[in-house]
Design an enzyme around this catalytic site. Structure first.
Site, PDB file in Angstrom:
ATOM      1  CG  HIS A  43      -2.134   1.142   1.268  1.00 15.98           C
ATOM      2  ND1 HIS A  43      -1.940   1.762   2.534  1.00 15.98           N
ATOM      3  CD2 HIS A  43      -2.842   1.430   0.411  1.00 15.98           C
ATOM      4  CE1 HIS A  43      -2.914   2.696   2.319  1.00 15.98           C
ATOM      5  NE2 HIS A  43      -3.595   2.669   1.199  1.00 15.98           N
ATOM      6  CD  GLU A  70      -2.800   2.261  -3.111  1.00 14.87           C
ATOM      7  OE1 GLU A  70      -3.770   3.003  -3.110  1.00 14.87           O
ATOM      8  OE2 GLU A  70      -1.900   2.573  -2.341  1.00 14.87           O
ATOM      9  CG  ASP A  72      -3.105   7.023  -3.220  1.00 16.20           C
ATOM     10  OD1 ASP A  72      -4.187   6.544  -3.235  1.00 16.20           O
ATOM     11  OD2 ASP A  72      -2.201   6.782  -2.504  1.00 16.20           O
ATOM     12  CG  HIS A  85      -3.356   8.810   0.641  1.00 10.37           C
ATOM     13  ND1 HIS A  85      -3.973   9.742   1.864  1.00 10.37           N
ATOM     14  CD2 HIS A  85      -4.227   7.930   0.334  1.00 10.37           C
ATOM     15  CE1 HIS A  85      -5.142   9.120   2.008  1.00 10.37           C
ATOM     16  NE2 HIS A  85      -5.277   8.142   1.172  1.00 10.37           N
ATOM     17  CD  GLU A 153      -7.377   5.859  -4.098  1.00 13.66           C
ATOM     18  OE1 GLU A 153      -8.247   6.635  -3.627  1.00 13.66           O
ATOM     19  OE2 GLU A 153      -6.634   5.033  -3.465  1.00 13.66           O
TER      20      GLU A 153
END
Length: 294
Positions: A43, A70, A72, A85, A153
């Site tokens: 993450h 992962e 953002d 993020h 994301e």
């Protein structure tokens, strides 16, 4: 979201997918999965071991032996895509010291050059002093260099109209929309169903995931534009996992699921027992050890 051999939605080349009726019921999957069938996803990189969303966190995930990371993506004032993020820069950079008069320090209020000046590592530890907020281009280059895979994301797309096409443009420029990446190495997710619908309409060959837990009665509708349903682990049940697996997604295969953010062994073993396909975690080594020993 994925298995160590690759997610159910991404194991075959997208060009070879048989498009059945999206949203149609699929055969129910068994609830339990072996540890090797569950993909552990780092993450924001291995953010329990390095400052989140930095290249150092990507490298730490590789060092620990994890393929999937992962991150953002957001957009700067001058249209550059950056990996961060929070929708403001306060928590993970020194923006308040560098630009004290620019409150509330929103990402969208700064140019890419201004953000590139910020220290995105010292807040985590002095050994990471000088780490920068990477652009999406820089991030993709590092993930590719590390031979890793990406769960991307789109963060707060309502703040960045048209960001879906921007993301697709950069992915294309960096060769992340070729058959190999699409089939095995890329998933794009968002909390925004409209954003995913937009992206799916533009590039239906991209594997997509919805962040959240739609009602079971609405899973078929989500299967029209998503391949994954990725809910929080906090309220997850075995029944919901089975319900998700019983519905076909946008590429005609059963919807898959990765749950977030699991940072302790007990929760990791619980959700693994429910039959999730992937586990998103800040501490991938902890999760790997937990599900391997259960």
């Amino acid at each position: 979201m994925l298995t160590r051999a690759a997610v159910a939605t991404t194991t075959a080349a997208i060009s070879a997918v048989v498009f059945l009726q999206p949203g149609a019921p699929a055969q129910a999957a068994p609830s339990a999965r072996a540890a090797e069938e569950i993909t552990v996803i780092s993450h924001r990189g291995a953010s329990g071991h390095a400052p989140e969303n930095t290249l150092a966190a990507v490298d730490k995930a590789r060092e620990l032996g994890f393929d999937w990371v992962e991150n953002d993506v957001q957009r700067t004032r001058d249209g550059e895509l950056v990996v961060l993020h929070d929708t403001d820069l306060k928590r993970t950079t020194d923006v308040e010291q560098v630009f004290p008069d620019r409150s509330p320090w929103k990402v969208a209020d700064f140019t890419a050059a201004e953000i590139a000046r910020l220290d995105a590592g010292s807040w985590y530890g002095q050994e990471y002093a000088g780490a920068r907020v990477p652009t999406l281009k820089q991030y993709l280059e590092r993930v590719d260099e590390n031979r890793q895979k990406l769960l991307l994301e789109i963060k707060a797309p309502e703040l960045y109209p048209g960001i879906e096409n921007d993301v697709l443009r950069v992915l294309g420029e960096q060769n992340w929309l070729d058959a190999s990446h699409l089939a095995r190495r890329l998933v794009v997710q968002s909390f925004s169903a409209p954003s995913l619908r937009t992206l799916h309409a533009e590039r239906p060959d991209v594997v997509t995931g919805f962040l959240g837990a739609p009602p079971v009665s609405e899973l078929g509708a989500y299967g029209q534009f998503a391949d994954q349903i990725n809910p929080s682990a906090a309220t997850l049940t075995a029944g919901y996992v089975d319900a998700v697996h019983a519905v076909r997604g946008a590429h005609g295969k059963p919807l898959t699921m990765s749950t977030w953010t699991v940072n302790d062994a007990q929760t990791a073993r619980r959700v693994a027992g429910y039959g999730v396909d992937g586990i998103i975690t800040n501490v991938p080594d902890v999760v790997r050890d937990a599900i391997s020993s259960s």
